[in-house]
Design a protein around this motif. Structure first.
Motif, mmCIF file in Angstrom:
data_model
loop_
_atom_site.group_PDB
_atom_site.id
_atom_site.type_symbol
_atom_site.label_atom_id
_atom_site.label_comp_id
_atom_site.label_asym_id
_atom_site.label_seq_id
_atom_site.Cartn_x
_atom_site.Cartn_y
_atom_site.Cartn_z
ATOM 1 N N GLU A 1 -5.271 8.889 -3.134
ATOM 2 C CA GLU A 1 -5.288 8.638 -1.698
ATOM 3 C C GLU A 1 -4.572 7.342 -1.324
ATOM 4 O O GLU A 1 -3.816 7.299 -0.363
ATOM 5 C CB GLU A 1 -6.738 8.604 -1.210
ATOM 6 C CG GLU A 1 -6.842 8.498 0.304
ATOM 7 C CD GLU A 1 -8.247 8.750 0.789
ATOM 8 O OE1 GLU A 1 -8.741 7.982 1.640
ATOM 9 O OE2 GLU A 1 -8.868 9.737 0.322
ATOM 10 N N ARG A 2 -4.821 6.278 -2.085
ATOM 11 C CA ARG A 2 -4.128 5.016 -1.808
ATOM 12 C C ARG A 2 -3.956 4.233 -3.106
ATOM 13 O O ARG A 2 -4.890 4.119 -3.900
ATOM 14 C CB ARG A 2 -4.903 4.159 -0.797
ATOM 15 C CG ARG A 2 -4.154 2.878 -0.407
ATOM 16 C CD ARG A 2 -4.901 2.118 0.663
ATOM 17 N NE ARG A 2 -6.178 1.604 0.147
ATOM 18 C CZ ARG A 2 -7.100 1.014 0.908
ATOM 19 N NH1 ARG A 2 -6.903 0.905 2.215
ATOM 20 N NH2 ARG A 2 -8.222 0.566 0.375
ATOM 21 N N SER B 1 -2.704 0.453 -4.174
ATOM 22 C CA SER B 1 -2.419 -0.853 -3.577
ATOM 23 C C SER B 1 -2.036 -1.871 -4.645
ATOM 24 O O SER B 1 -2.439 -1.764 -5.809
ATOM 25 C CB SER B 1 -3.639 -1.373 -2.799
ATOM 26 O OG SER B 1 -4.007 -0.475 -1.776
ATOM 27 N N ARG C 1 0.392 5.125 0.654
ATOM 28 C CA ARG C 1 -0.556 6.102 1.198
ATOM 29 C C ARG C 1 0.111 7.474 1.331
ATOM 30 O O ARG C 1 1.330 7.576 1.423
ATOM 31 C CB ARG C 1 -1.057 5.663 2.579
ATOM 32 C CG ARG C 1 -1.728 4.289 2.604
ATOM 33 C CD ARG C 1 -2.030 3.878 4.046
ATOM 34 N NE ARG C 1 -2.606 2.544 4.139
ATOM 35 C CZ ARG C 1 -3.906 2.288 4.123
ATOM 36 N NH1 ARG C 1 -4.764 3.292 4.032
ATOM 37 N NH2 ARG C 1 -4.347 1.048 4.218
ATOM 38 N N ASP D 1 0.847 -1.199 0.000
ATOM 39 C CA ASP D 1 0.000 0.000 0.000
ATOM 40 C C ASP D 1 0.877 1.241 0.000
ATOM 41 O O ASP D 1 1.807 1.356 0.815
ATOM 42 C CB ASP D 1 -0.896 0.042 1.245
ATOM 43 C CG ASP D 1 -2.027 -0.965 1.174
ATOM 44 O OD1 ASP D 1 -2.608 -1.125 0.088
ATOM 45 O OD2 ASP D 1 -2.315 -1.614 2.211
#
Length: 235
Positions: free
Chosen positions: A93-94, A96, A87, A85
């Motif tokens: 925002e993220r 993954s 962040r 991830d």
């Protein structure tokens, strides 16, 4: 009247025979004697000496060292579940990556296998889409070594395409129709910059390797923090 003397016939024959004999002898003494032809000589052949050389002895194979019990215990198939991830980035925002690795450790400790990552995005209030259709694939290699708590391996990740592009589009609902796009390699540059192309793993079912790194401290130009979890299983 003159008188003719006639020699007796036998005497005449004897005289003629004597003269002929003298002539034949003279001819025979003056004739060249024939040259004797020496018999043909066959040149002698040197004796042929045959030497029988025995074949060299077959090399004795070196005995294969017996691996440590920990290495034999680790032989077989293994799987890894991987989650990465990113962040805290201003771009999204993220971001993954979910993936898996399958590899085999042989009885000598050599490790070979392959894995893949599938990217996903969480845009928060924005819509974020990963546009790549193909997963990110790679191979893994390593060597099982005995450790204090059991067998371990430093698993090396070898990308199939280290320049693989990861196109991403982020659309935010604001007055200016904010649309951000990125079309460049991301995961491999990040892992290389963070020195995470090799994972030190304990080969025990249920073991987990976790890490966290700050992207802002690297020269990649990316921001945020990378968190990762690698879970070890058999199968």
């Amino acid at each position: 009247m003159s008188r003719i003397f006639r020699a007796p016939a036998p005497l005449v024959l004897a005289l003629v025979a004597g003269l002929l004999a003298l002539g034949v002898a003279g001819c025979a003494s003056g004739a060249a004697k024939p040259t004797a032809i020496p018999p043909a000589q066959t040149p002698s052949q040197p004796p042929v000496i045959t030497r029988i050389v025995p074949p060299p002895p077959s090399p004795t194979p070196s005995p294969i060292p017996t691996p440590a019990p920990e290495i034999l215990d680790a032989a077989g198939n293994w799987t890894l579940r991987v989650t990465l991830d990113v962040r805290g980035s201003a771009f999204v925002e993220r971001q993954s990556y979910f993936g898996a690795v399958s590899f085999t450790a042989d009885e000598r400790g050599a490790v070979r296998g392959s894995g893949y990552f599938t990217p996903t995005l969480d845009g928060g209030r924005c819509e974020a889409v990963a546009l790549a259709e193909e997963p990110i694939t790679y191979r893994v290699e390593g060597e099982v070594l005995p450790g204090e708590d059991g067998p371990r391996v430093d698993l090396r990740l070898i990308p199939d395409d280290i320049r693989q592009r990861e196109p991403v589009r982020v659309t935010c609902p604001d007055a200016f129709a904010d649309v951000r796009e990125r079309d460049q390699p991301f995961l491999w540059p990040v892992l290389r910059a963070l020195d995470l192309m090799t994972w030190p793993l304990a080969l025990e079912v249920g073991q987990t390797f976790r890490f966290e790194r700050d992207l802002g401290a690297t020269a990649t130009g990316f921001e945020g923090a990378l968190e990762g979890t690698v879970e070890v299983n058999r199968g």
